[in-house]
Design a protein around this motif. Structure first.
Motif, PDB file in Angstrom:
ATOM      1  N   SER A 256      27.350 -15.067 -22.991  1.00  0.00           N
ATOM      2  CA  SER A 256      26.389 -16.119 -23.327  1.00  0.00           C
ATOM      3  C   SER A 256      27.104 -17.457 -23.302  1.00  0.00           C
ATOM      4  CB  SER A 256      25.782 -15.876 -24.710  1.00  0.00           C
ATOM      5  OG  SER A 256      26.772 -15.967 -25.715  1.00  0.00           O
ATOM      6  N   ALA A 274      21.944 -15.882 -27.764  1.00  0.00           N
ATOM      7  CA  ALA A 274      21.923 -15.672 -26.321  1.00  0.00           C
ATOM      8  C   ALA A 274      22.655 -14.392 -25.934  1.00  0.00           C
ATOM      9  CB  ALA A 274      22.542 -16.878 -25.613  1.00  0.00           C
ATOM     10  N   GLU A 287      23.569 -14.854 -20.308  1.00  0.00           N
ATOM     11  CA  GLU A 287      22.391 -15.573 -20.776  1.00  0.00           C
ATOM     12  C   GLU A 287      22.808 -16.924 -21.342  1.00  0.00           C
ATOM     13  OE1 GLU A 287      19.133 -14.818 -20.715  1.00  0.00           O
ATOM     14  OE2 GLU A 287      19.438 -12.892 -19.703  1.00  0.00           O
ATOM     15  N   GLU A 289      21.880 -20.305 -23.777  1.00  0.00           N
ATOM     16  CA  GLU A 289      21.199 -20.472 -25.054  1.00  0.00           C
ATOM     17  C   GLU A 289      19.722 -20.802 -24.844  1.00  0.00           C
ATOM     18  OE1 GLU A 289      21.921 -24.151 -27.262  1.00  0.00           O
ATOM     19  OE2 GLU A 289      23.213 -24.786 -25.608  1.00  0.00           O
TER      20      GLU A 289
END
Length: 297
Positions: A256, A274, A287, A289
């Motif tokens: 993340s 995330a 991913e 945020e």
């Protein structure tokens, strides 16, 4: 070595707490005119030789200005306190010492030299360095640990330094440990740590902050730049298929990215959320945020 009454009085005050130090006496220009026998351990002249080395001959080149200033201040009548410096002994080993200098004064108050007490602080520095390593380093991977990571993130926030935080979590790490054993699990962690070192920029700060979790501080990058950097890590790891010990399996990681801003808690919370989303969506992916563009690895 012989001292005058005034020299002995000064010496007594400097040695009130120790009787094992190196004692030396310099002329106004810093040349050593008397010294105790321990000075010879530094490869300098034996006590009693008619011509002694300069005080700065005991000091490595980069520390000479510091010691020269201390001697000049002592000659000016200042109480300098202890000054720490590295020296190279006759065995060519770099060792650390500290020295304290005080002026020797004639009856009319003019200085005619300085008296110095020098003691080894090598062992103390070694213990200090070991304590620093134990406090701020992860012994398995050699990366900084969570304590150091928190301090560095707080510093970036206090300095209002732009950048991003990336979190990585090795997928199914508990299963790897249970199925292959802890030694293989340790191998997985070191392989991933080495991959991060190889693929990230020299200015990026990598820490192991938990069992299978790693954090990376990426100074002066935008979320888009951080996304590109971290996506390469995720995809490269999945394609690596590097054996760990005698075991062969594909290692993957979830990741993340969050912008470093507002506070430590806010930055961590956004990155953690995330990372949770990356795991919920099947792992082996990156991913961003909430509010930023999503990306798959």
């Amino acid at each position: 070595m012989n001292f005058t009454f005034q020299e002995s009085s000064v010496l007594y005050g400097m040695l009130a707490e120790s009787t094992t130090d190196v004692i030396l006496k310099t002329d106004p220009n810093g040349f050593i005119v008397h010294a105790t026998a321990a000075l010879a351990d530094l490869g300098e002249r034996e006590p009693g030789s008619p011509v002694g080395p300069h005080l700065l001959d005991l000091v490595v080149a980069e520390a000479r200005p510091l010691v020269a200033r201390a001697h000049a201040r002592a000659m000016a009548g200042e109480d300098v306190g202890w000054v720490e410096f590295p020296a190279i002994g006759r065995d060519n080993r770099r060792r650390w010492f500290e020295i304290r200098l005080r002026a020797l004064l004639r009856h009319d108050g003019t200085p005619y030299g300085a008296l110095g007490v020098m003691r080894s602080v090598d062992e103390l520095r070694s213990l200090s360095e070991q304590l620093f390593t134990a406090t701020y380093s992860d012994p398995l991977t050699g990366l900084t640990n969570r304590t150091a990571f928190v301090s560095m993130l707080e510093h970036m926030l206090a300095a209002r330094m732009d950048g991003c935080l990336a979190l990585f979590s090795i997928d199914f790490f508990r299963t790897i440990n249970m199925q292959y054993g802890q030694s293989v699990g340790d191998g997985v962690l070191t392989v991933f740590a080495d991959l991060l070192r190889e693929m990230l920029r020299t200015e990026d700060i990598i820490s192991r902050i938990g069992s299978e979790r790693f954090a990376v501080l990426l100074p002066r990058v935008s979320p888009e730049e951080a996304e590109a950097i971290c996506r390469r890590v995720v995809t490269t790891l999945a394609d690596l298929k590097q054996p760990v010990g005698d075991s062969h399996f594909t290692m993957t990681a979830s990741a993340s990215v969050a912008r470093i801003e507002t506070s430590l808690d806010s930055t961590m919370e956004r990155a953690e959320m995330a990372l949770f989303v990356a795991k919920a969506k099947g792992r082996n992916r990156l991913e961003m945020e909430k509010g930023a563009r999503l990306a798959t690895g």
